[in-house]
Structures are given as C-alpha cells and as structure tokens.
Design a protein around this motif. Structure first.
Motif, mmCIF file in Angstrom:
data_model
loop_
_atom_site.group_PDB
_atom_site.id
_atom_site.type_symbol
_atom_site.label_atom_id
_atom_site.label_comp_id
_atom_site.label_asym_id
_atom_site.label_seq_id
_atom_site.Cartn_x
_atom_site.Cartn_y
_atom_site.Cartn_z
ATOM 1 N N ARG A 223 -9.799 -6.335 -10.436
ATOM 2 C CA ARG A 223 -10.088 -5.749 -9.340
ATOM 3 C C ARG A 223 -11.157 -4.341 -9.758
ATOM 4 N NH1 ARG A 223 -6.942 -5.820 -4.441
ATOM 5 N NH2 ARG A 223 -7.424 -7.358 -2.387
ATOM 6 N N GLN A 224 -10.400 -4.022 -11.635
ATOM 7 C CA GLN A 224 -10.495 -3.562 -12.330
ATOM 8 C C GLN A 224 -11.499 -3.763 -12.692
ATOM 9 O OE1 GLN A 224 -7.637 -2.769 -14.711
ATOM 10 N NE2 GLN A 224 -6.798 -1.215 -14.438
ATOM 11 N N CYS A 225 -12.560 -4.758 -12.915
ATOM 12 C CA CYS A 225 -13.737 -5.122 -13.029
ATOM 13 C C CYS A 225 -14.812 -5.479 -12.618
ATOM 14 C CB CYS A 225 -14.108 -6.057 -14.545
ATOM 15 S SG CYS A 225 -12.480 -5.995 -15.853
ATOM 16 N N GLY A 226 -14.531 -5.210 -11.305
ATOM 17 C CA GLY A 226 -15.133 -5.796 -9.899
ATOM 18 C C GLY A 226 -15.205 -6.433 -9.109
ATOM 19 N N GLY A 227 -14.148 -7.889 -9.564
ATOM 20 C CA GLY A 227 -14.100 -8.861 -9.400
ATOM 21 C C GLY A 227 -12.579 -8.526 -8.315
ATOM 22 N N ASP A 228 -12.183 -10.370 -7.807
ATOM 23 C CA ASP A 228 -10.874 -10.016 -7.360
ATOM 24 C C ASP A 228 -10.529 -11.572 -8.104
ATOM 25 O OD1 ASP A 228 -9.388 -9.955 -4.807
ATOM 26 O OD2 ASP A 228 -10.696 -10.563 -3.845
ATOM 27 N N LEU A 229 -9.229 -11.572 -7.605
ATOM 28 C CA LEU A 229 -8.257 -12.924 -7.531
ATOM 29 C C LEU A 229 -7.966 -13.199 -6.630
ATOM 30 C CD1 LEU A 229 -5.480 -13.606 -10.533
ATOM 31 C CD2 LEU A 229 -4.956 -14.418 -8.364
ATOM 32 N N ARG A 230 -8.359 -15.157 -5.948
ATOM 33 C CA ARG A 230 -7.432 -15.024 -4.983
ATOM 34 C C ARG A 230 -6.410 -16.096 -5.231
ATOM 35 N NH1 ARG A 230 -13.156 -15.112 -1.381
ATOM 36 N NH2 ARG A 230 -13.434 -12.697 -0.881
ATOM 37 N N ILE A 231 -5.297 -16.784 -4.075
ATOM 38 C CA ILE A 231 -4.943 -17.786 -4.331
ATOM 39 C C ILE A 231 -5.218 -18.935 -3.477
ATOM 40 C CG2 ILE A 231 -2.884 -16.500 -6.008
ATOM 41 C CD1 ILE A 231 -1.331 -16.443 -2.813
ATOM 42 N N ALA A 232 -5.093 -20.715 -4.106
ATOM 43 C CA ALA A 232 -5.793 -21.191 -2.999
ATOM 44 C C ALA A 232 -4.630 -22.006 -3.017
ATOM 45 C CB ALA A 232 -7.163 -21.520 -3.746
ATOM 46 N N ALA A 233 -4.079 -23.052 -2.205
ATOM 47 C CA ALA A 233 -3.296 -23.708 -1.627
ATOM 48 C C ALA A 233 -1.869 -23.644 -2.368
ATOM 49 C CB ALA A 233 -3.893 -25.327 -2.249
ATOM 50 N N PRO A 234 -1.171 -23.308 -1.806
ATOM 51 C CA PRO A 234 -0.013 -22.468 -2.533
ATOM 52 C C PRO A 234 0.903 -23.928 -2.045
ATOM 53 C CG PRO A 234 -0.194 -21.193 -0.777
ATOM 54 C CD PRO A 234 -1.649 -21.529 -0.999
ATOM 55 N N VAL A 235 2.017 -24.494 -2.376
ATOM 56 C CA VAL A 235 2.583 -25.236 -1.440
ATOM 57 C C VAL A 235 4.305 -23.989 -0.636
ATOM 58 C CG1 VAL A 235 2.474 -26.734 -3.997
ATOM 59 C CG2 VAL A 235 4.342 -25.338 -3.843
ATOM 60 N N GLU A 236 4.764 -25.274 -0.410
ATOM 61 C CA GLU A 236 5.130 -24.674 0.923
ATOM 62 C C GLU A 236 6.283 -23.280 0.015
ATOM 63 O OE1 GLU A 236 7.150 -23.069 3.895
ATOM 64 O OE2 GLU A 236 5.725 -24.376 4.038
ATOM 65 N N GLN A 237 7.608 -23.185 -0.732
ATOM 66 C CA GLN A 237 7.900 -22.630 -2.090
ATOM 67 C C GLN A 237 7.279 -20.826 -2.130
ATOM 68 O OE1 GLN A 237 8.113 -21.493 -5.424
ATOM 69 N NE2 GLN A 237 9.746 -20.320 -4.745
ATOM 70 N N VAL A 238 6.047 -21.547 -2.663
ATOM 71 C CA VAL A 238 5.084 -19.784 -2.898
ATOM 72 C C VAL A 238 5.224 -19.623 -1.624
ATOM 73 C CG1 VAL A 238 3.163 -19.902 -4.372
ATOM 74 C CG2 VAL A 238 4.584 -21.752 -5.148
ATOM 75 N N ARG A 239 4.356 -20.155 -0.359
ATOM 76 C CA ARG A 239 4.210 -19.261 1.045
ATOM 77 C C ARG A 239 4.836 -18.364 1.271
ATOM 78 N NH1 ARG A 239 1.554 -24.474 2.005
ATOM 79 N NH2 ARG A 239 3.017 -24.649 3.537
ATOM 80 N N THR A 240 6.322 -19.101 1.095
ATOM 81 C CA THR A 240 8.027 -18.513 1.085
ATOM 82 C C THR A 240 8.203 -17.167 0.293
ATOM 83 O OG1 THR A 240 8.810 -20.385 2.184
ATOM 84 C CG2 THR A 240 10.411 -18.695 1.705
ATOM 85 N N VAL A 241 8.333 -17.691 -0.755
ATOM 86 C CA VAL A 241 8.491 -16.264 -1.501
ATOM 87 C C VAL A 241 7.111 -15.350 -1.593
ATOM 88 C CG1 VAL A 241 8.214 -15.256 -4.074
ATOM 89 C CG2 VAL A 241 9.270 -17.694 -3.624
#
Length: 110
Positions: A69-87
């Motif tokens: 974001r500091q460079c005008g962009g973005d980071l998105r996350i894709a397809a997280p498994v259940e453990q990652v979604r829970t956290v």
C-alpha cells in the motif's frame, strides 16, 4: 515453507506452501520486498497450501499489506484453509486482509 512467485495478469502471486510461522515469516517478507522492488505492487498471497499460520505469519501478511500500500498497491489473500480463516476471524484481521476464495477472485478487479 516454500514460496513460489508467478504472474497472474497484472498481479504477482506468492504461493505459500507449508507452515507460515516465526521461522518462515521472513521468507514471505523477503518475497514481498522483492516483488515491490521489481515494481510489482499488486500482490496475492495464495494460501491454499498453507496448512498453519501463527502470529508471526499474520505479522508478515500485515507487513506485506503495508509495504504494498505504501507503493500504491495492495496485498490480498486467496484460498486460505480453515485454520487460517479461523485465525484471521479470531484476530479480526479478516476485515483488513479479506480472504478471497481463489486467486482469480482476488485479482478480478485489477
């Protein structure tokens, strides 16, 4: 943890395989830094093969988001498994790092 970097349209996909923990979080930070240095500011962390994430891993994702974001962009996350979604949900980080079901969904409006 293995991190494979590929292009997907105008985005750079960082496919993370394994456990995103204190011992591997620096690899994700380095991959994000390298992509940004290469002028790639639209990043997707593909977590489909990330079986576990701890607080250090979350910190690396948030750090990557901030860096992009500091460079005008973005980071998105894709397809997280259940453990990652829970956290993400338990820490309310799913509001900042909104999970997308697939890489294609994450890059749709780019």
């Amino acid at each position: 943890m293995e991190i494979e970097r590929t292009a997907h349209g105008s985005a750079t996909v960082l496919r993370c395989q394994g456990r995103l923990t204190m011992t591997s979080a620096s690899r994700l930070r380095e991959a994000v830094d390298q992509a940004v240095q290469d002028g790639r500011h639209r990043l997707v962390a593909d977590l489909a093969e990330t079986e576990f994430v701890d607080s250090s891993g979350l910190g690396a994702l948030v750090s990557g988001l901030k860096r992009a974001r500091q460079c005008g962009g973005d980071l998105r996350i894709a397809a997280p498994v259940e453990q990652v979604r829970t956290v993400l949900s338990l820490t309310n980080l799913d509001r900042v790092l909104r999970p997308y079901p697939t890489v294609e969904d994450a890059t749709r409006d780019w």
